[in-house]
Design an enzyme around this catalytic site. Structure first.
Site, PDB file in Angstrom:
ATOM      1  N   GLY A   9     -21.372  10.999   4.415  1.00 26.85           N
ATOM      2  CA  GLY A   9     -21.060  10.939   5.836  1.00 26.85           C
ATOM      3  C   GLY A   9     -19.661  11.384   6.178  1.00 26.85           C
ATOM      4  O   GLY A   9     -19.467  12.381   6.868  1.00 26.85           O
TER       5      GLY A   9
ATOM      6  N   HIS B 293     -14.177   7.194  -5.630  1.00 28.13           N
ATOM      7  CA  HIS B 293     -13.060   6.250  -5.661  1.00 28.13           C
ATOM      8  C   HIS B 293     -12.061   6.579  -6.766  1.00 28.13           C
ATOM      9  O   HIS B 293     -11.155   5.798  -7.033  1.00 28.13           O
ATOM     10  CB  HIS B 293     -13.585   4.818  -5.829  1.00 28.13           C
ATOM     11  CG  HIS B 293     -14.263   4.306  -4.594  1.00 28.13           C
ATOM     12  ND1 HIS B 293     -15.584   4.556  -4.332  1.00 28.13           N
ATOM     13  CD2 HIS B 293     -13.803   3.586  -3.542  1.00 28.13           C
ATOM     14  CE1 HIS B 293     -15.915   3.994  -3.182  1.00 28.13           C
ATOM     15  NE2 HIS B 293     -14.846   3.405  -2.678  1.00 28.13           N
TER      16      HIS B 293
ATOM     17  N   LYS C 266       0.827  -1.209   0.000  1.00 28.02           N
ATOM     18  CA  LYS C 266       0.000   0.000   0.000  1.00 28.02           C
ATOM     19  C   LYS C 266       0.858   1.253   0.000  1.00 28.02           C
ATOM     20  O   LYS C 266       0.640   2.180  -0.794  1.00 28.02           O
ATOM     21  CB  LYS C 266      -0.916  -0.015   1.234  1.00 28.02           C
ATOM     22  CG  LYS C 266      -1.633   1.301   1.528  1.00 28.02           C
ATOM     23  CD  LYS C 266      -2.350   1.215   2.869  1.00 28.02           C
ATOM     24  CE  LYS C 266      -2.927   2.564   3.275  1.00 28.02           C
ATOM     25  NZ  LYS C 266      -4.043   2.999   2.414  1.00 28.02           N
TER      26      LYS C 266
END
Length: 773
Positions: free
Chosen positions: A446, A708, A26
């Site tokens: 949110g 995304h 990552k």
């Protein structure tokens, strides 16, 4: 089995977590995106991680290791590259730089949309959907597959390349933009098979004895035409002259009607799941006469959950299978991609409870132990069997798993507890009067960006470098900034931004009894996005309010409504490692009652809009239709039980994203939420039309901003999507919002994107008003 000896039994797994023990992959990929890591250094990191994974599997005792399962982003995207299925809009980028083009397909660029993303069967892993059409020309590119196999061979290991099978690849694909929506990618099978034949030939030439072809789509309900396509595919691949031995793998459920097709196919072995809903494969395999002349890789170690294996039960299954195939090998039920890496790193979990848990490394060890027991008899693993029995007994007797008060409360639930007394039309009138929102109201889902400063503050709190008061001061400052920005941008229904939350499930799990949280239990969700699913180990209750403090504070800063934000009961289950010692519906009811207390407290504190997110409702849908009615009955009841205790003027929202919604439209209606927001940007508002066709009567917010992707949608783009939405949903029932929460995005792109979203809503609102006038 005490004295039996079977010399040929081996152990293997289908795949392994990719990220590294400290999420090195990552960090390297995101460093590359930001220009801090070169392509060469990224490739070096990846090669080092692959080598370490392979060596660890071999050191654990596996006889055969998988290759090809490693990915920079997604293995389905890797398959698209392998077969040359590059979308037209990405070809120039791929030709200019293969790595940058690869990431552009995954994430998009400012002027180029990415591939659509959706859930991998009934898991929380997301894959990039192949785009195909009648013009698609496939070309083999086996460089990755051959290269990674060669790496394993260089380490002296027996390796088995793993490929996504051609039938599943086509069944997962969608028609490319501009192609007729009724185009069926499976019609391209005869065009695709020669490409697979070439890849197999190259792997054979590189020295591969076996190649695994994953066909999980065959565990779903399939038409006769689809089953015939599978039969044709493996007839043709099995007849190749230059090929390795073929192992066709399935997982997640029973093969059903596809089992006779594969059993008769001229392939050399089948890999099958024998855990959970796939346990029926044992009976089915006996019914078709077994697999004479074939290898069977038996997935008896659950690759999707984290509970230790029941060795005696698995050995009994394996013993039965010995009579049904020429050779039986032992494996996990699916790739270990879906579980964390190593439970021994979890220092915060009680060691007595940790004995109940098995992550990827422990599951590898379990596989090796079972293979040894099958090959040499139970005397060879007597100590392991004794320890296993003791751990299973410890869990069964634990007070954590049985709370009499929780069980009494769930037993007292009645049907009226899970229904709002007022029908939606009456509630809609009350809510419009109370909230006074404009046409096409704007909101977000949110979360707002989780900055490095926020993550650092949580780390400092955990480490004791700052106190609770200092930490809360930082959170207050972030909430003030989020509220001020939304007011300035012109958003109608605000959120507090969730700066205090580490994850939408973990945050709540840490405040509920019966849950365990991990420190290092990372699991890949998509790309470089990793989550730490909590462990649902016992009966669930809510000791005290979980969100009230921050929702109330945010509302004190504005006159506009601020949504209370909760994660729904089904998603709390789906994105946790759920207990396997009672029915899921019973666990869902426990979680729902805990959340119901939170909803009622929020309403009493003056919160008029409460969102209960259920993005996993579709994800958790059983893969076979026979199990769906029962699942949807308890899943929708759990949502309604959470939300049905409020007054008619309190507006209940829910949210879902990145899934195929067509199969659950009736269930979406049965949730009885007042407003639902859904992913729609990448799928070009497809869901709006589906809801309209199904006659969905409530308010809908199909997303107009794909969060995304790092690209910023322009005002025209968002307005165009709204126009498409208005073709299906009347303006008085249409909301304007992003696809999902903004946690993973940066502030600059978030600001501009939301400002563009509001501008688009105002433009279209003016157009609608003018048309009405």
């Amino acid at each position: 089995m005490t004295s039996s000896v079977i010399s040929s039994v081996t152990s293997t797994v289908y795949g392994h977590p990719r990220q590294g023990p400290n999420r090195e992959l990552k960090k390297a990929v995101e460093g590359y995106w930001k220009g801090r890591v070169s392509a060469q250094d990224l490739h070096r990191t990846a090669a080092r991680l692959r080598g370490a994974n392979l060596q660890q599997l071999a050191d654990a005792g596996l006889h055969e290791v998988p290759t090809g399962d490693f990915s920079y982003y997604d293995h389905v995207l890797d398959t698209s590259v392998m077969v040359g299925a590059i979308p037209v809009r990405h070809r120039a980028a791929v030709q200019q730089d293969a790595l940058d083009g690869y990431f552009a397909m995954a994430r998009g660029a400012q002027d180029v949309l990415p591939l659509e993303m959706t859930k991998w069967f009934d898991t929380n892993y997301h894959y990039l959907v192949p785009e195909l059409g009648p013009y698609t020309v496939f070309r083999a590119d086996a460089g990755k597959q051959v290269g990674e196999f060669t790496e394993a061979r260089a380490l002296g290991l027996i390796a088995r390349p793993v490929l996504l099978g051609p039938v599943t690849y086509l069944l997962l694909a969608k028609p490319a933009p501009g192609v007729a929506p009724d185009f069926e990618p499976l019609t391209l099978l005869d065009r695709l098979l020669p490409v697979y034949a070439q890849v197999l030939a190259e792997l054979c030439a590189a020295g591969a004895e076996w190649v695994q072809l994953d066909e999980p789509a065959l565990v779903q309900d399939r038409t006769p035409a689809e089953l015939n396509a599978a039969a044709r595919a493996y007839r043709d691949l099995g007849a190749l002259m230059e090929r390795p031995k073929l192992l066709v793998a399935s997982y997640f459920d029973r093969l059903g009607e596809a089992l006779p097709v594969l059993a008769k196919a001229p392939v050399d072995g089948l890999a099958m799941d024998f855990t959970g809903p796939a346990a029926g494969n044992l009976e089915d395999l006996a019914a078709v006469g077994g697999l004479p002349g074939k290898r069977l890789v038996a997935g008896v170690v659950d690759g999707r959950n984290i509970w230790i294996n029941d060795f005696e039960k698995s050995l009994a299954t394996l013993g039965t299978l010995l009579a049904l195939a020429d050779r039986v090998d032992v494996s996990a039920s699916c790739s270990l991609l879906h579980v964390p890496l190593d439970v021994t790193t979890e220092r915060d979990i009680d060691p007595q409870i940790a004995r109940w848990l098995a992550f990827a490394r422990q599951k590898t060890t379990e596989t090796v132990i079972l293979a040894r027991g099958l090959a040499r008899g139970t005397d060879a693993i007597a100590a392991e069997l004794a320890a296993n029995r003791a751990a299973l007994a410890s869990r069964a007797a634990s007070a954590l798993t049985h709370d009499p008060a929780v069980r009494a409360r769930t037993a007292a639930v009645t049907g009226t507890d899970a229904r709002r007394p007022q029908p939606y039309p009456e509630r809609a009138v009350a809510q419009r009067t109370h909230l006074g929102l404009p046409l096409l109201p704007t909101t977000t889902i949110g979360s707002f960006p989780q900055t490095g400063e926020l993550r650092a503050a949580r780390a400092e709190l955990r480490a004791g470098r700052i106190g609770q008061d200092a930490y809360e001061g930082r959170i207050e400052a972030e909430v003030r900034e989020v509220i001020a920005f939304q007011e300035k941008a012109g958003i109608d229904v605000l959120v507090h931004g969730e700066p205090e939350r580490n994850d939408m499930v973990q945050y709540f799990a840490e405040q509920l009894t019966g849950y365990l949280a991990t420190r290092h239990g990372w699991v890949q969700s998509y790309g470089t996005r990793y989550v730490r699913p909590p462990i649902l180990a016992g009966d669930i209750s809510r000791p005290e309010p979980m969100t009230l403090r921050w929702t109330r504070y945010a509302q004190s800063l504005t006159d506009r409504p601020v949504k209370g934000m909760l994660t729904g009961p089904v998603t709390m289950l789906a994105w946790s490692f759920v207990r396997d010692d009672q029915p899921l519906g019973e666990t869902a009811r426990q979680v729902a009652l805990a959340l119901r207390d939170e909803v009622n407290d929020l309403e009493e504190a003056g919160t008029s809009v409460i969102q209960v997110d259920e993005p996993a409702l579709r994800e958790t849908l059983p893969l076979r239709s026979s199990g769906r009615a029962a699942y949807l009955a308890w899943a929708t009841e759990a949502f309604r039980l959470t939300t049905s205790g409020v007054r008619p003027g309190t507006q209940i929202h829910t949210h879902m994203c990145y899934a195929e919604f067509g199969d659950i439209l009736r269930a979406i209606d049965d949730l009885d939420a007042d407003v639902i927001s859904l992913e729609a940007a990448r799928s070009h508002m497809q869901v709006a039309g589906e809801l309209a066709t199904a006659g969905y009567p409530r308010e809908v917010g199909p997303g107009v901003y794909d969060i995304h992707s790092p690209r910023v949608p322009g005002v025209d783009e968002a307005a165009d999507l709204l126009h498409k939405g208005l073709l299906a949903i009347p303006a008085e029932r249409l909301w304007v919002n992003p696809d999902c929460g903004l946690k993973t995005r940066g502030w600059p792109e978030t600001r501009q994107s939301l400002e563009n979203l509001v501008a688009a809503a105002r433009r279209v609102r003016t157009e609608v008003d003018a048309a009405g006038a």
